[in-house]
Design a protein around this motif. Structure first.
Motif, PDB file in Angstrom:
ATOM      1  N   LEU A  70      -3.043  21.651 -22.745  1.00 54.12           N
ATOM      2  CA  LEU A  70      -4.450  22.019 -22.782  1.00 54.12           C
ATOM      3  C   LEU A  70      -4.904  22.472 -24.165  1.00 54.12           C
ATOM      4  N   GLY A  71      -4.167  23.322 -24.815  1.00 58.20           N
ATOM      5  CA  GLY A  71      -4.572  23.853 -26.124  1.00 58.20           C
ATOM      6  C   GLY A  71      -4.299  22.916 -27.280  1.00 58.20           C
ATOM      7  N   LYS A  72      -3.583  21.834 -27.045  1.00 61.44           N
ATOM      8  CA  LYS A  72      -3.201  20.914 -28.122  1.00 61.44           C
ATOM      9  C   LYS A  72      -4.205  19.789 -28.329  1.00 61.44           C
ATOM     10  N   GLY A  73      -5.191  19.667 -27.452  1.00 57.18           N
ATOM     11  CA  GLY A  73      -6.192  18.614 -27.585  1.00 57.18           C
ATOM     12  C   GLY A  73      -5.706  17.246 -27.183  1.00 57.18           C
ATOM     13  N   ILE A  74      -4.614  17.177 -26.438  1.00 54.32           N
ATOM     14  CA  ILE A  74      -4.082  15.896 -25.979  1.00 54.32           C
ATOM     15  C   ILE A  74      -4.321  15.800 -24.477  1.00 54.32           C
ATOM     16  N   LEU A  75      -5.032  14.775 -24.059  1.00 53.73           N
ATOM     17  CA  LEU A  75      -5.306  14.579 -22.639  1.00 53.73           C
ATOM     18  C   LEU A  75      -4.882  13.188 -22.217  1.00 53.73           C
ATOM     19  N   LEU A  76      -4.452  13.075 -20.966  1.00 53.41           N
ATOM     20  CA  LEU A  76      -4.154  11.774 -20.375  1.00 53.41           C
ATOM     21  C   LEU A  76      -5.271  11.413 -19.414  1.00 53.41           C
ATOM     22  N   PHE A  77      -5.588  10.124 -19.379  1.00 55.47           N
ATOM     23  CA  PHE A  77      -6.581   9.614 -18.457  1.00 55.47           C
ATOM     24  C   PHE A  77      -5.927   8.561 -17.574  1.00 55.47           C
ATOM     25  N   PRO A  78      -6.256   8.544 -16.270  1.00 53.00           N
ATOM     26  CA  PRO A  78      -5.639   7.561 -15.377  1.00 53.00           C
ATOM     27  C   PRO A  78      -6.040   6.138 -15.755  1.00 53.00           C
ATOM     28  N   ASN A  79      -5.162   5.212 -15.468  1.00 54.96           N
ATOM     29  CA  ASN A  79      -5.386   3.792 -15.737  1.00 54.96           C
ATOM     30  C   ASN A  79      -5.256   3.034 -14.416  1.00 54.96           C
ATOM     31  N   PHE A  80      -6.218   2.207 -14.113  1.00 55.58           N
ATOM     32  CA  PHE A  80      -6.194   1.413 -12.891  1.00 55.58           C
ATOM     33  C   PHE A  80      -6.482  -0.035 -13.236  1.00 55.58           C
ATOM     34  N   PRO A  81      -6.057  -0.974 -12.462  1.00 55.29           N
ATOM     35  CA  PRO A  81      -5.290  -0.897 -11.225  1.00 55.29           C
ATOM     36  C   PRO A  81      -3.816  -0.627 -11.498  1.00 55.29           C
ATOM     37  N   LYS A 141       0.809  -1.237   0.000  1.00 57.90           N
ATOM     38  CA  LYS A 141       0.000   0.000   0.000  1.00 57.90           C
ATOM     39  C   LYS A 141       0.838   1.281   0.000  1.00 57.90           C
ATOM     40  N   ASP A 142       1.931   1.331   0.757  1.00 60.19           N
ATOM     41  CA  ASP A 142       2.753   2.544   0.798  1.00 60.19           C
ATOM     42  C   ASP A 142       3.349   2.858  -0.576  1.00 60.19           C
ATOM     43  N   ASN A 143       3.874   1.839  -1.244  1.00 56.48           N
ATOM     44  CA  ASN A 143       4.447   2.038  -2.574  1.00 56.48           C
ATOM     45  C   ASN A 143       3.377   2.380  -3.599  1.00 56.48           C
ATOM     46  N   GLU A 144       2.220   1.740  -3.479  1.00 53.16           N
ATOM     47  CA  GLU A 144       1.123   2.016  -4.400  1.00 53.16           C
ATOM     48  C   GLU A 144       0.612   3.450  -4.227  1.00 53.16           C
ATOM     49  N   LEU A 145       0.514   3.914  -2.995  1.00 52.91           N
ATOM     50  CA  LEU A 145       0.086   5.285  -2.734  1.00 52.91           C
ATOM     51  C   LEU A 145       1.111   6.279  -3.289  1.00 52.91           C
ATOM     52  N   PHE A 146       2.401   5.981  -3.135  1.00 52.03           N
ATOM     53  CA  PHE A 146       3.447   6.858  -3.653  1.00 52.03           C
ATOM     54  C   PHE A 146       3.320   7.012  -5.173  1.00 52.03           C
ATOM     55  N   ILE A 147       3.212   5.892  -5.907  1.00 52.13           N
ATOM     56  CA  ILE A 147       3.133   6.024  -7.369  1.00 52.13           C
ATOM     57  C   ILE A 147       1.788   6.602  -7.808  1.00 52.13           C
ATOM     58  N   CYS A 148       0.739   6.360  -7.028  1.00 51.66           N
ATOM     59  CA  CYS A 148      -0.565   6.946  -7.342  1.00 51.66           C
ATOM     60  C   CYS A 148      -0.495   8.470  -7.246  1.00 51.66           C
ATOM     61  N   ASN A 149       0.116   8.971  -6.180  1.00 52.09           N
ATOM     62  CA  ASN A 149       0.265  10.421  -6.018  1.00 52.09           C
ATOM     63  C   ASN A 149       1.162  11.018  -7.097  1.00 52.09           C
ATOM     64  N   HIS A 150       2.253  10.336  -7.411  1.00 53.41           N
ATOM     65  CA  HIS A 150       3.150  10.826  -8.456  1.00 53.41           C
ATOM     66  C   HIS A 150       2.461  10.784  -9.820  1.00 53.41           C
ATOM     67  N   ALA A 151       1.706   9.729 -10.087  1.00 49.46           N
ATOM     68  CA  ALA A 151       0.975   9.611 -11.349  1.00 49.46           C
ATOM     69  C   ALA A 151      -0.072  10.711 -11.477  1.00 49.46           C
ATOM     70  N   ARG A 152      -0.794  10.996 -10.389  1.00 48.24           N
ATOM     71  CA  ARG A 152      -1.808  12.048 -10.424  1.00 48.24           C
ATOM     72  C   ARG A 152      -1.172  13.410 -10.734  1.00 48.24           C
ATOM     73  N   ALA A 153      -0.058  13.706 -10.075  1.00 45.52           N
ATOM     74  CA  ALA A 153       0.640  14.970 -10.332  1.00 45.52           C
ATOM     75  C   ALA A 153       1.150  15.011 -11.776  1.00 45.52           C
ATOM     76  N   PHE A 154       1.656  13.898 -12.275  1.00 44.33           N
ATOM     77  CA  PHE A 154       2.151  13.800 -13.650  1.00 44.33           C
ATOM     78  C   PHE A 154       1.013  14.076 -14.642  1.00 44.33           C
ATOM     79  N   ILE A 155      -0.141  13.426 -14.432  1.00 47.71           N
ATOM     80  CA  ILE A 155      -1.289  13.589 -15.337  1.00 47.71           C
ATOM     81  C   ILE A 155      -1.804  15.025 -15.305  1.00 47.71           C
ATOM     82  N   GLU A 156      -1.932  15.600 -14.103  1.00 43.67           N
ATOM     83  CA  GLU A 156      -2.407  16.981 -13.984  1.00 43.67           C
ATOM     84  C   GLU A 156      -1.469  17.949 -14.687  1.00 43.67           C
TER      85      GLU A 156
END
Length: 163
Positions: free
Chosen positions: A31-42, A9-24
């Motif tokens: 934003l203006g280029k029309g390219i968006l990332l969507f999260p992938n789980f699990p 869980k600790d490692n999963e939470l770490f990469i989840c937080n890093h992934a969220r910041a990366f995607i944001e």
């Protein structure tokens, strides 16, 4: 069913937080280029067909795994008709038949909604992180069943790295 590696869980939470910041950050920058990332789980590493069944079990038998770590974010372009996958590489070193072998898995954390341009490269501020590589001390292996937007892990076994 597929063979998977699930982080504690600790490692999963770490990469989840890093992934969220990366995607944001990625979505804000493009934003203006029309390219968006969507999260992938699990956030699991799925074993490819070349490493399944008895081979997978042999790799993760007790005391054969020496070390494991997660590398910096990367991506794979799948062609013009398929979305690009963004992932954290998971490296596992094991002693098999008196030989130390390193295996690489992918923890896919995001996908683009459409193909990226051919000249696309990751912005340096998105991948430049002093937090990587992340050392993994233990993780679970098991069989996963994924259907639609639901997933389940069966036959879980904990594996502890010996180094």
């Amino acid at each position: 069913m597929m063979n998977v590696i699930a982080l504690q869980k600790d490692n999963e939470l770490f990469i989840c937080n890093h992934a969220r910041a990366f995607i944001e950050s990625f979505n804000k920058e493009n934003l203006g280029k029309g390219i968006l990332l969507f999260p992938n789980f699990p956030l699991w590493a799925f074993a490819e067909d070349s490493l399944c069944g008895k081979k997978f079990d042999l790799l993760f038998k007790s005391r054969s795994v020496k070390k494991a770590f997660i590398g910096k974010a990367s991506f794979i372009k799948r062609g013009q008709s398929l979305p690009t996958e963004f992932f954290f590489p998971l490296f596992i070193t094991a002693d098999l038949e008196n030989e130390s072998i390193q295996f690489e898995f992918k923890i896919v954390f995001a996908k683009s909604q459409k193909p990226l341009p051919e000249d696309f490269t990751l912005p340096k501020d998105l991948v430049a992180s002093e937090k990587f590589p992340v050392r993994i001390k233990s993780f679970r292996t098991g069989n996963a069943l994924t259907e639609n937007n639901a997933w389940s892990l069966f036959d879980e076994k904990w594996t502890r790295c010996s180094e």
